[in-house]
Structure formats: structure tokens, C-alpha cells
Design a protein around this motif. Structure first.
Motif, PDB file in Angstrom:
ATOM      1  N   LEU A   1       4.722  -7.964  -0.832  1.00 23.91           N
ATOM      2  CA  LEU A   1       3.705  -8.720  -0.106  1.00 23.91           C
ATOM      3  C   LEU A   1       3.828 -10.233  -0.240  1.00 23.91           C
ATOM      4  N   LEU A   2       4.685 -10.707  -1.148  1.00 22.68           N
ATOM      5  CA  LEU A   2       4.801 -12.148  -1.365  1.00 22.68           C
ATOM      6  C   LEU A   2       6.113 -12.703  -0.828  1.00 22.68           C
ATOM      7  N   ARG A   3       6.090 -13.980  -0.473  1.00 23.52           N
ATOM      8  CA  ARG A   3       7.277 -14.699  -0.048  1.00 23.52           C
ATOM      9  C   ARG A   3       7.450 -15.929  -0.927  1.00 23.52           C
ATOM     10  N   SER A   4       8.649 -16.460  -0.952  1.00 24.46           N
ATOM     11  CA  SER A   4       8.915 -17.666  -1.723  1.00 24.46           C
ATOM     12  C   SER A   4       7.953 -18.777  -1.310  1.00 24.46           C
ATOM     13  N   GLY A   5       7.343 -19.411  -2.305  1.00 21.30           N
ATOM     14  CA  GLY A   5       6.368 -20.458  -2.044  1.00 21.30           C
ATOM     15  C   GLY A   5       4.937 -19.996  -2.146  1.00 21.30           C
ATOM     16  N   ASP A   6       4.712 -18.682  -2.066  1.00 20.35           N
ATOM     17  CA  ASP A   6       3.363 -18.148  -2.252  1.00 20.35           C
ATOM     18  C   ASP A   6       2.931 -18.339  -3.704  1.00 20.35           C
TER      19      ASP A   6
ATOM     20  N   SER B   1       6.654   4.644 -11.887  1.00 22.62           N
ATOM     21  CA  SER B   1       5.944   4.174 -13.082  1.00 22.62           C
ATOM     22  C   SER B   1       4.886   3.176 -12.652  1.00 22.62           C
ATOM     23  N   GLY B   2       4.006   2.835 -13.572  1.00 17.95           N
ATOM     24  CA  GLY B   2       3.005   1.819 -13.268  1.00 17.95           C
ATOM     25  C   GLY B   2       3.633   0.473 -12.981  1.00 17.95           C
ATOM     26  N   MET B   3       4.677   0.116 -13.740  1.00 17.56           N
ATOM     27  CA  MET B   3       5.348  -1.161 -13.501  1.00 17.56           C
ATOM     28  C   MET B   3       6.062  -1.178 -12.149  1.00 17.56           C
ATOM     29  N   ALA B   4       6.586  -0.039 -11.719  1.00 14.23           N
ATOM     30  CA  ALA B   4       7.187   0.034 -10.385  1.00 14.23           C
ATOM     31  C   ALA B   4       6.126  -0.204  -9.319  1.00 14.23           C
ATOM     32  N   ALA B   5       4.919   0.292  -9.557  1.00 12.50           N
ATOM     33  CA  ALA B   5       3.832   0.094  -8.597  1.00 12.50           C
ATOM     34  C   ALA B   5       3.443  -1.375  -8.505  1.00 12.50           C
ATOM     35  N   ILE B   6       3.291  -2.037  -9.663  1.00 11.43           N
ATOM     36  CA  ILE B   6       2.937  -3.458  -9.658  1.00 11.43           C
ATOM     37  C   ILE B   6       4.055  -4.284  -9.017  1.00 11.43           C
ATOM     38  N   SER B   7       5.299  -3.967  -9.388  1.00  9.32           N
ATOM     39  CA  SER B   7       6.443  -4.692  -8.811  1.00  9.32           C
ATOM     40  C   SER B   7       6.472  -4.548  -7.302  1.00  9.32           C
ATOM     41  N   ALA B   8       6.190  -3.351  -6.804  1.00 10.26           N
ATOM     42  CA  ALA B   8       6.210  -3.123  -5.359  1.00 10.26           C
ATOM     43  C   ALA B   8       5.166  -3.970  -4.651  1.00 10.26           C
ATOM     44  N   VAL B   9       3.980  -4.069  -5.228  1.00 10.73           N
ATOM     45  CA  VAL B   9       2.931  -4.889  -4.627  1.00 10.73           C
ATOM     46  C   VAL B   9       3.380  -6.346  -4.525  1.00 10.73           C
ATOM     47  N   LEU B  10       3.864  -6.888  -5.642  1.00  3.03           N
ATOM     48  CA  LEU B  10       4.223  -8.305  -5.680  1.00  3.03           C
ATOM     49  C   LEU B  10       5.431  -8.620  -4.802  1.00  3.03           C
ATOM     50  N   LEU B  11       6.465  -7.796  -4.912  1.00  2.00           N
ATOM     51  CA  LEU B  11       7.704  -8.084  -4.190  1.00  2.00           C
ATOM     52  C   LEU B  11       7.630  -7.709  -2.713  1.00  2.00           C
TER      53      LEU B  11
ATOM     54  N   GLY C   1      -3.991  -0.206   8.035  1.00  2.00           N
ATOM     55  CA  GLY C   1      -2.894   0.479   7.360  1.00  2.00           C
ATOM     56  C   GLY C   1      -1.650  -0.365   7.141  1.00  2.00           C
ATOM     57  N   TRP C   2      -1.659  -1.610   7.595  1.00  2.00           N
ATOM     58  CA  TRP C   2      -0.448  -2.425   7.553  1.00  2.00           C
ATOM     59  C   TRP C   2       0.023  -2.722   6.132  1.00  2.00           C
ATOM     60  N   GLY C   3      -0.881  -3.117   5.270  1.00  2.00           N
ATOM     61  CA  GLY C   3      -0.488  -3.519   3.925  1.00  2.00           C
ATOM     62  C   GLY C   3       0.156  -2.394   3.141  1.00  2.00           C
ATOM     63  N   LEU C   4      -0.484  -1.230   3.149  1.00  2.00           N
ATOM     64  CA  LEU C   4       0.043  -0.098   2.387  1.00  2.00           C
ATOM     65  C   LEU C   4       1.359   0.394   2.981  1.00  2.00           C
ATOM     66  N   LEU C   5       1.491   0.322   4.306  1.00  2.00           N
ATOM     67  CA  LEU C   5       2.750   0.715   4.940  1.00  2.00           C
ATOM     68  C   LEU C   5       3.884  -0.193   4.473  1.00  2.00           C
ATOM     69  N   GLN C   6       3.634  -1.492   4.387  1.00  2.00           N
ATOM     70  CA  GLN C   6       4.673  -2.405   3.931  1.00  2.00           C
ATOM     71  C   GLN C   6       5.013  -2.163   2.464  1.00  2.00           C
ATOM     72  N   VAL C   7       4.008  -1.882   1.646  1.00  2.00           N
ATOM     73  CA  VAL C   7       4.253  -1.569   0.230  1.00  2.00           C
ATOM     74  C   VAL C   7       5.088  -0.303   0.112  1.00  2.00           C
ATOM     75  N   ARG C   8       4.789   0.708   0.934  1.00  2.00           N
ATOM     76  CA  ARG C   8       5.550   1.955   0.884  1.00  2.00           C
ATOM     77  C   ARG C   8       6.994   1.739   1.326  1.00  2.00           C
ATOM     78  N   LYS C   9       7.160   1.064   2.454  1.00  2.00           N
ATOM     79  CA  LYS C   9       8.507   0.883   2.987  1.00  2.00           C
ATOM     80  C   LYS C   9       9.363   0.015   2.071  1.00  2.00           C
ATOM     81  N   LYS C  10       8.805  -1.092   1.610  1.00  2.00           N
ATOM     82  CA  LYS C  10       9.585  -1.982   0.751  1.00  2.00           C
ATOM     83  C   LYS C  10       9.747  -1.400  -0.649  1.00  2.00           C
TER      84      LYS C  10
ATOM     85  N   THR D   1      -2.318 -19.778  -2.145  1.00  2.00           N
ATOM     86  CA  THR D   1      -2.555 -18.591  -2.974  1.00  2.00           C
ATOM     87  C   THR D   1      -2.704 -17.366  -2.080  1.00  2.00           C
ATOM     88  N   ARG D   2      -1.912 -16.362  -2.356  1.00  2.00           N
ATOM     89  CA  ARG D   2      -1.962 -15.148  -1.549  1.00  2.00           C
ATOM     90  C   ARG D   2      -2.595 -13.982  -2.299  1.00  2.00           C
ATOM     91  N   LEU D   3      -2.643 -14.071  -3.618  1.00  2.00           N
ATOM     92  CA  LEU D   3      -3.010 -12.881  -4.385  1.00  2.00           C
ATOM     93  C   LEU D   3      -3.584 -13.284  -5.733  1.00  2.00           C
TER      94      LEU D   3
END
Length: 411
Positions: A95-100, A83-93, A243-252, A145-147
Motif C-alpha cells: 500500500l505504500l510508495r517511496s516518499g510516503d 505468518s503475522g510478519m508476512a501479513a504486516i509486510s504485505a500491508v506496508l509493501l 474491496g480495492w485495498g484488500l484486493l491489492q494486499v492479496r495480489k501484491k 502520511t499514508r498510514l
């Protein structure tokens, strides 16, 4: 020979080659993928060669859809989600770490707004700003700020973000710019043109168009330098940094979180996408005509649509987008009963969906923004009488007659 967008979409699978000479990729339902040689299985697992290892992380059907979305967005790669919300959630969760820290538009779709609150609760503070003002966004950016996240056209009040200005601010600070392109679609706008690193689409909406499949996608535009992003895990620093960012989004997002798009829905979305340009042209034309007509009708106090010259961001929308989109909203005056009006509509469907071939209407304050409370709605400019419309591809005369009849019934 240079081919047009619709031609390339229609023949994307055919040009690549599909088994048995099929015109498009069939629906693959397999969960397991086997290899004759164990070394080949290992190579796919380690990312040394292409292939599929498990249905949760992709399939040939999903791959075919992802190539089409990448083509639409003029990007470098795409990951599809359930879903679209799954896509947004994947980006945020992913690529971000606590404190970002995250800077986000305050005019967000209700569920995206709720997700930002969840993110804040997980230790990633979120600052909500008026995204129509790039200076406000720039002022909110901190060293941590990361994003920065915004939508192109806000739902439901149609505010148009200062996308170009925000893109410049992010580039100057080295911050990832993520744009939700759902309301415009890649046919009307490419986030890459304003420096966005990632473009998110709810495939459920206009790209599919038929209201029969849930899906979402994240596309890398190729505009962000992932070598400078501090949160890429060592395990995903494989091959070129692009390709690093998209690979991490896909894997996570897929392997770890499991937000996988089904093959059946991927197939439906892929075939729906073939007619995106034709449907958007018709829907945008209907929307502009209807907004112009509603503006002059007794009983209508305000109409919100970027195509109207008195819209605060009309000039910006005209410069950014191919057309003004199919989303609009309007307010009834005190002499019209909101629910009598809605119940009098015969052609228009009362629904919370968007981007359908059929025109849809919903009372905003009483439904999708109800949980926010009156004070937050007022801060977002959402009147209690606001009706959101997602304009479809019906014959325009039928739409106008339907609204005229409802206005008369509610008088």
C-alpha cells in the motif's frame, strides 16, 4: 435465531456446506485448479467470478479460515498469510510508495520495529511516537502520511495505545489506521470500533493457541474509504471501492511476494480458533490473578499488566477491551538472580512464543530486545530484569506455586 460467536465459529463450514457432509473444511493441498471451460478460467483470473487459480493466491482451505477470521473481526474480508510478519509486510509493501510517510508506535514488537527500519531505508520515512498519547500521533501526521500503525497492547511492557483518539485523528486527516490486534485478539477487541481500516493478527498466537502452526491475517473492517487512497493501482480498481485495498494486499502480498499460508497450517488454525473464547477467558483470568499475586510478593519490584488498577492505562483498557489480555511482565529486584529464577520454574516454559495454551516466560533484555541495545531499551521502559509472561490455561494454583518456588529459589 441469533447465534453466539463460538457457535458460529464451530459451525461456519457446516452452514456453508462442505463436500461429503463434513463438519469442517478439509485440508486442500492442490496447487493447480482447472476449469472445463476456458472462459470460466479467464473469468476467475479477471476477478469476474469467484474461484481459485493457483495455490499461492488461495485455496478452499484458506478461504474457510479467512471467513472465520472475518467473522471474528466483524469485518468485510480477510487475506491470510504464512505468518503475522508476512501479513504486516504485505500491508506496508503493498500500500505504500517511496516518499510516503508512516507514523508508528514506538512501543512495537521487536520484529515489527525492525521492519519499520527496513521501510525507512526503502524511502518511506517512519516517525516513532508514544501511541498512548493520541495528541503525539496527531502532531506527527504530515500531508504525505499514508498510514498510522500501532498495537493494541504493547509487547512486553503492556502500554495500551489511545486507540480511540488515534482513530479520530486518522479520520480527520483521511489517513489509513492499521491496528495489530494480536495481543487482544478479535474476541477481546474489534479495531473497527475505533475507526481502524485494517486489523492485523498473528494467527500463530492465541487464535491458533496450540503452538503448532504459523500464520497471519489482514482483515478489512469496512471503515476506510479506499476510493480516497491515492496508492490503489488501476488494475485493482474493480467493482465497489470498498474491496480495492484488500484486493491489492492479496495480489501484491500473495501473488507477487509469495507469503502464502499452507493448507495444513490453515486447517490447524481454523480448528484452534473454534475455542478462542473459552481459552481467552481462562488465560485472562489466570493473568489477572497472577499479576495481583505477584504485585505483593517480596523480590518483585514492578508488575506490568493492564488489569491492575495502578497501570497507567488501566481505565482505558477497561473501556476498550472485554478483558485485559494474557500478556504481562514483571521486574525482579536486585536481590533476586534473573536466571536462577527462570531456571527454577518447573511448569512454566522458557520460550520466545506468545499466545500459547501453556504459560511461557522469557528474559526480555537478553533475548528479543537484545539487538536494540541498552539505550533504546531504556527509552522503551524495558528494565534489564524484565521477564515477559504469556499466560496459559493451566490450573491457577499450579502456576502460583511454580512462581512462588522460583522466587524462593532466587532469593
Amino acid at each position: 435465531m441469533t447465534l453466539g460467536l463460538t457457535t458460529r465459529l464451530l459451525h461456519a463450514d457446516h452452514f456453508k456446506g462442505v463436500e461429503h457432509g463434513a463438519a469442517h473444511e478439509p485440508t486442500h493441498t492442490a496447487v493447480a485448479f482447472g476449469y472445463d471451460a476456458a472462459a470460466d478460467l479467464v473469468a476467475v483470473f479477471q476477478g469476474q467470478r469467484g474461484g481459485h487459480v493457483y495455490g499461492r493466491q488461495g485455496s478452499p482451505t484458506l478461504g474457510a479460515l479467512e471467513r472465520k477470521i472475518t467473522l471474528l473481526e466483524d469485518g468485510t474480508g480477510t487475506v491470510s498469510f504464512s505468518s503475522g510478519m508476512a501479513a504486516i509486510s504485505a500491508v506496508l509493501l503493498s500500500l505504500l510508495r517511496s516518499g510516503d510517510h508512516v507514523v508508528s508506535s514506538q512501543f512495537l514488537f521487536g520484529n515489527s520495529n525492525s521492519l519499520m527500519q527496513t521501510l525507512d531505508g526503502l524511502g518511506c520515512p517512519v516517525t516513532l511516537v508514544d501511541a498512548t498519547d493520541a495528541a503525539a500521533v496527531a502532531a506527527a501526521i504530515r500531508p504525505e502520511t499514508r498510514l498510522v500503525f500501532t498495537e493494541t497492547i504493547a509487547n512486553p511492557r503492556t502500554q495500551v495505545a489511545d486507540l480511540a483518539g488515534i482513530g479520530r485523528a486518522c479520520a480527520e486527516r483521511g489517513v489509513l489506521f492499521v491496528v495489530d490486534n494480536t495481543m487482544t485478539t478479535p474476541y477481546l477487541f474489534h479495531p473497527s470500533t475505533v475507526g481502524a481500516g485494517l486489523s492485523v493478527n498473528s494467527l500463530t498466537k492465541s487464535i491458533s493457541g496450540h503452538g503448532n502452526a504459523l500464520g497471519g491475517a489482514v482483515t478489512d473492517t469496512g471503515r476506510f474509504d479506499w476510493a480516497k487512497f491515492p496508492n490503489i493501482l488501476d488494475a485493482y480498481k474493480k467493482g465497489p471501492a470498498a474491496g480495492w485495498g484488500l484486493l491489492q494486499v492479496r495480489k501484491k502480498g500473495l501473488r507477487d511476494m509469495g507469503g502464502t499460508l499452507s493448507g495444513e497450517n490453515a486447517h490447524r488454525i481454523a480448528t484452534g480458533a473454534e475455542t478462542l473464547a473459552l481459552r481467552m477467558d481462562r488465560a485472562c483470568d489466570n493473568a489477572l490473578r497472577l499479576a495481583t499475586w505477584l504485585k505483593g510478593q517480596p523480590g518483585v519490584s514492578k508488575v506490568h499488566y493492564p488489569g491492575l488498577e495502578d497501570h497507567p492505562q488501566h481505565v482505558r483498557a477497561k473501556l476498550l477491551f472485554r478483558q485485559f489480555g494474557a500478556l504481562m511482565s514483571f521486574e525482579l529486584d536486585d536481590r533476586r538472580d534473573l536466571f536462577v529464577f527462570l531456571d527454577a520454574l518447573k511448569v512454566v516454559i522458557k520460550s520466545s512464543h506468545l499466545g500459547d495454551n501453556r504459560t511461557l516466560a522469557i528474559p526480555v533484555a537478553h533475548t528479543i530486545f537484545f539487538e536494540m541495545g541498552r539505550a533504546r531499551r531504556e527509552s522503551m521502559g524495558i528494565a534489564e530484569s524484565l521477564i515477559r509472561l504469556s499466560i496459559g490455561i493451566e490450573d491457577y494454583a499450579d502456576l502460583q506455586a511454580d512462581f512462588a518456588g522460583a522466587l524462593a529459589a532466587a532469593a
